[in-house]
Design an enzyme around this catalytic site. Structure first.
Site, mmCIF file in Angstrom:
data_model
loop_
_atom_site.group_PDB
_atom_site.id
_atom_site.type_symbol
_atom_site.label_atom_id
_atom_site.label_comp_id
_atom_site.label_asym_id
_atom_site.label_seq_id
_atom_site.Cartn_x
_atom_site.Cartn_y
_atom_site.Cartn_z
ATOM 1 N N ASN A 435 87.251 72.278 15.600
ATOM 2 C CA ASN A 435 87.896 73.589 15.450
ATOM 3 C C ASN A 435 88.258 73.709 13.970
ATOM 4 O O ASN A 435 89.224 73.117 13.513
ATOM 5 C CB ASN A 435 89.148 73.634 16.347
ATOM 6 C CG ASN A 435 89.965 74.899 16.118
ATOM 7 O OD1 ASN A 435 89.493 75.854 15.499
ATOM 8 N ND2 ASN A 435 91.190 74.901 16.633
ATOM 9 N N TRP A 436 87.403 74.477 13.259
ATOM 10 C CA TRP A 436 87.592 74.517 11.804
ATOM 11 C C TRP A 436 88.826 75.324 11.398
ATOM 12 O O TRP A 436 89.287 75.228 10.286
ATOM 13 C CB TRP A 436 86.341 75.121 11.137
ATOM 14 C CG TRP A 436 85.149 74.197 11.187
ATOM 15 C CD1 TRP A 436 85.074 72.987 11.776
ATOM 16 C CD2 TRP A 436 83.865 74.453 10.596
ATOM 17 N NE1 TRP A 436 83.828 72.437 11.620
ATOM 18 C CE2 TRP A 436 83.054 73.319 10.883
ATOM 19 C CE3 TRP A 436 83.306 75.509 9.866
ATOM 20 C CZ2 TRP A 436 81.733 73.217 10.468
ATOM 21 C CZ3 TRP A 436 81.982 75.410 9.450
ATOM 22 C CH2 TRP A 436 81.206 74.267 9.752
ATOM 23 N N HIS A 522 94.409 79.053 22.149
ATOM 24 C CA HIS A 522 94.925 78.061 21.210
ATOM 25 C C HIS A 522 96.379 78.372 20.894
ATOM 26 O O HIS A 522 96.752 79.534 20.759
ATOM 27 C CB HIS A 522 94.093 78.038 19.929
ATOM 28 C CG HIS A 522 94.364 76.814 19.096
ATOM 29 N ND1 HIS A 522 95.491 76.703 18.315
ATOM 30 C CD2 HIS A 522 93.684 75.650 18.960
ATOM 31 C CE1 HIS A 522 95.482 75.520 17.722
ATOM 32 N NE2 HIS A 522 94.385 74.852 18.096
ATOM 33 N N GLU A 594 96.570 70.417 24.463
ATOM 34 C CA GLU A 594 96.993 70.167 23.086
ATOM 35 C C GLU A 594 98.503 70.339 22.982
ATOM 36 O O GLU A 594 99.005 71.463 22.910
ATOM 37 C CB GLU A 594 96.326 71.168 22.139
ATOM 38 C CG GLU A 594 94.818 71.058 22.122
ATOM 39 C CD GLU A 594 94.218 71.701 20.882
ATOM 40 O OE1 GLU A 594 93.432 71.031 20.213
ATOM 41 O OE2 GLU A 594 94.573 72.862 20.570
ATOM 42 N N SER A 640 95.933 65.883 16.394
ATOM 43 C CA SER A 640 95.886 64.711 15.509
ATOM 44 C C SER A 640 94.968 63.605 16.026
ATOM 45 O O SER A 640 95.258 62.415 15.868
ATOM 46 C CB SER A 640 97.295 64.158 15.261
ATOM 47 O OG SER A 640 98.099 65.167 14.677
ATOM 48 N N GLY A 661 90.860 69.271 15.092
ATOM 49 C CA GLY A 661 91.129 70.227 14.012
ATOM 50 C C GLY A 661 90.801 69.592 12.668
ATOM 51 O O GLY A 661 89.631 69.510 12.258
ATOM 52 N N GLY A 662 91.836 69.100 12.008
ATOM 53 C CA GLY A 662 91.714 68.533 10.661
ATOM 54 C C GLY A 662 90.535 67.587 10.501
ATOM 55 O O GLY A 662 89.759 67.696 9.530
HETATM 56 P P1 PGA Z 1 94.474 68.745 14.735
HETATM 57 O O1 PGA Z 1 94.256 70.133 15.512
HETATM 58 O O2 PGA Z 1 93.365 67.835 15.208
HETATM 59 O O3 PGA Z 1 94.384 69.084 13.275
HETATM 60 O O4 PGA Z 1 95.815 68.249 15.149
HETATM 61 C C1 PGA Z 1 93.793 70.215 16.792
HETATM 62 C C2 PGA Z 1 93.645 71.668 17.214
HETATM 63 O O5 PGA Z 1 94.481 72.490 16.864
HETATM 64 O O6 PGA Z 1 92.692 71.986 17.938
#
Ligand code: PGA
Length: 678
Positions: A435-436, A522, A594, A640, A661-662
């Site tokens: 998820n960019w 989300h 999440e 994370s 995400g990251g």
């Molecule tokens: P993150 O984000 O891996 O940067 O914690 C996950 C997401 O929001 O899908």
């Protein structure tokens, strides 16, 4: 249900349970007591054959096989009844078995072929009347169970039935064969180790002796009549038989029939028992049927006794010719005396067997299969045995059965659970989705997409891979991806189909770029753009109508978790937007749990926390769509997730991958997470 009906239902079920347990425990007790002493059953069967005048109809081995089978059937029926295994089949079999046994006991009650049917070996003696009443009660229980078996519960799952059956068969066969080969582990007979024979024959002073009434059956001119000693008729009557009936209970010493004589008929009982030293008695009811294998050991024991001035003699009920044969074949140099066959069979369950006496007290008993050996310098005291408590031995046997059984049951349960999870996990699709978010300009996005595509081409992923990009990237990225390796998705879509909604991008538009997925729900969209469950419901509908698969996100805030409301929150999110879907539509849903407090914070939920939530979420899916659908639903964890923790998270039975995400912004990190499935 009206109160009285539920109460009568309770009685009905209670009755069914009571019937089942009475049957089960009685059969278990009779199975185990017989398995402890199979030779006892063989002797009992021989008594029946003698009654029918066919003493040698069946060989010793055949009778042993019948004895082992009988105790195995009883034990297995008891186990099947207890655990509720194959209830219908067991209810029929129990009824047939108890029905037959009741007929046998009725026959015994009327014709008295034996004085005790031998139901519980020597552990519990019942008169023929008591046995018949016991069987009538059991027959009642068997009839009740036959009609109520379906209302009683199974104590173990069906998957364990086979295992418990096999284990129980092996256990009871082992116990009965062991006790047949050696001596019974528990000795319920009057000649137990520790018993002093002369004392066990004494009637204590002042104790009332039992009184019997003797009656005689005589016949005259085809008419049979019973007489007592007072009205015994003249010699014109022909004597038929005598009956001895107990009329007054009294003290009966444990041993009443131990009597020994020599070949000339001289009674040696008192003189032998008066011996204060050590004595070894070789016991063989019939020399013809005795095992001749241990002959050398027997002769060596006789030599040892001669050397140490101990007595050694054999007791038998054999004919003179059998005695001569025994002497001829074995070279026996010890004296051989005579005793009643039943007494000898009672003394030691082996032919031959050995008894060590000291001052009339039994210090040890051995089967012919494990006779003691004594070297010259060795003291006879070294072979003295402890007389163990029978109840303790019975409890030990029960524990020997139960402990491995519990172990097997738990191991099986554990293995089945594990397999269950493994199976379903392998069946379910595993996905790692990126998820960019609002990162990457078009050029950087294209480069990243290319890099991911190339990396996965070089090293094929072991799971489904999706990259979800901003809208403006979709059309440019789509042609760059090998769809068999990486799928494309959007991060959002509009809640309207089309029209004057400036700045919005519809589901149809997303699909037209070549994308297959869309992330909906989300937390960032719920939080910053106020997307409510109702709005999300619209988006879900539109996405599905346009053939998009949905990665639907749910999760709680930190406050909600601290208030222990996480389950409630995720359930409400699901109820509000997706739990109205049909089962067919549900096939296009991937869930992503999440926890908001873990997104972009570097704070991951622990693998256990994540697993607990995912298992809960799966259970709510099961409630809605059934277990099978729940087991096929892919549920991801997000928050994370990085290469360093992905493996631990994905190892959990309910976690089917991640929404990243990251860490999805660098090809190497994203690949690292994808590789956690390898
Ligand atoms: P993150 O984000 O891996 O940067 O914690 C996950 C997401 O929001 O899908």
């Amino acid at each position: 249900m009206p109160r009285s009906r539920s109460k009568s239902n309770l009685y009905y079920q209670g009755g069914a349970w009571a019937a089942r347990m009475i049957l089960s425990l009685t059969l278990l007790l009779s199975g185990v007591t017989k398995a402890i002493d199979p030779k006892g059953t063989v002797y009992k069967l021989q008594d029946y054959l003698i009654y029918f005048d066919v003493p040698s109809l069946l060989s010793q081995d055949m009778l042993t096989a019948i004895a082992v089978m009988l105790c195995s059937v009883e034990f297995l029926l008891g186990i099947y009844l207890f655990f509720g295994i194959r209830r219908r089949f067991t209810s029929y079999l129990t009824l047939i078995f108890i029905g037959l046994m009741t007929l046998v006991t009725l026959f015994i009650l009327i014709w008295h072929p034996v004085s005790d049917c031998g139901c519980f070996g020597d552990a519990i003696h019942l008169t023929n009347g008591q046995t018949f009443v016991k069987n009538l009660v059991l027959l009642g229980c068997a009839i009740v169970y036959r009609y109520t078996y379906a209302t009683t519960h199974k104590l173990i799952g069906v998957s364990l039935h086979w295992l418990v059956s096999m284990y129980s068969i092996l256990f009871i066969l082992f116990v009965s064969l062991y006790n047949n080969y050696y001596l019974p582990l528990a000795d319920f007979r009057p000649y137990k180790v520790g018993v002093n024979i002369p004392k066990a024959m004494l009637i204590p002073e002042g104790a009332a002796e039992p009184e019997y009434e003797t009656t005689f059956w005589l016949e005259k001119n085809g008419r049979r009549q019973r007489f007592t000693i007072d009205n015994y008729p003249d010699s014109t009557w022909t004597y038929i038989s005598t009956e001895k009936k107990l009329v007054k209970e009294g003290y009966v010493p444990p041993i009443t029939d131990f009597s020994v004589c020599d070949t000339l008929g001289n009674d040696l009982t008192d003189s032998l028992l008066a011996d204060t030293g050590y004595t070894m008695m070789l016991i063989s009811p019939t020399f013809d049927q005795a095992n001749r294998v241990p002959v050398d050991e027997i002769n060596a024991l006789n030599d040892y006794c001669l050397d140490h001035k101990y007595r050694f003699y054999a007791l038998t009920a054999s004919s003179m010719s059998s005695v001569d044969k025994w002497i001829y074949y074995t070279g026996a140099e010890y004296p051989i005396y005579f005793c009643d066959a039943t007494v000898l069979k009672t003394m030691v369950r082996s032919n031959p067997g050995l008894i060590l006496l000291h001052g009339g007290t039994i210090l040890g008993k051995w089967s012919g299969h494990d006779l003691p050996t004594l070297s010259d310098g060795q003291s006879v005291k070294s072979i003295i045995q402890d007389g163990d408590n029978n109840l303790r031995i019975l409890l030990k046997i029960i524990l020997y059965y139960l402990i491995p059984l519990l172990f097997i049951t738990f191991a099986n349960k554990f293995w089945m659970n594990h397999k269950h999870h493994l199976n379903h996990k392998t069946m379910r699709q595993k996905i790692v989705a990126g998820n960019w978010k609002m990162n990457m300009n078009l050029q950087d996005g294209i480069n990243l997409a290319k890099e991911i595509n190339e990396t996965l081409k070089a090293d094929k992923p072991n799971c489904g891979v999706v990259i979800c990009t901003p809208f403006i990237h979709l059309a440019s990225v789509a042609p760059l991806l090998d769809k068999s390796l990486v799928k494309l998705g959007a991060e959002n879509c509009a809640d309207k189909a089309k029209g004057a909604y400036t700045g919005e991008v519809s589901a149809e538009m997303v699909k037209s770029t070549g994308a297959d997925y869309v992330i909906l729900g989300h937390s960032e969209r719920r939080q910053y753009y106020h997307e409510t469950p109702e709005i999300l419901k619209e988006k879900v509908q539109l996405a599905l109508q346009n053939g998009l698969k949905i990665i639907f996100c749910i999760g709680e805030t930190l406050e909600e978790r601290e208030a222990n409301k996480q389950n409630e929150v995720v359930k409400a999110e699901l109820d509000g937007s997706v739990y109205g879907l049909s089962a067919e539509e549900w096939k296009n849903i991937v869930l992503a749990y999440e926890p908001i407090w873990a997104i972009g914070t570097g704070k991951t939920a622990t693998a256990d926390q994540a697993e607990e939530m995912l298992a809960y979420i799966r259970s709510t899916v099961a409630e809605k769509y059934g277990k099978a659908v729940a087991e096929e639903t892919t549920i991801l964890y997000g928050g994370s997730c990085k290469p360093s923790n992905a493996k631990e998270l994905f190892a959990k039975p309910d976690i089917d991958g991640g929404l990243i995400g990251g860490a999805s912004l660098k090809a190497a990190d994203f690949k690292g997470i994808i590789d956690a499935w390898k």
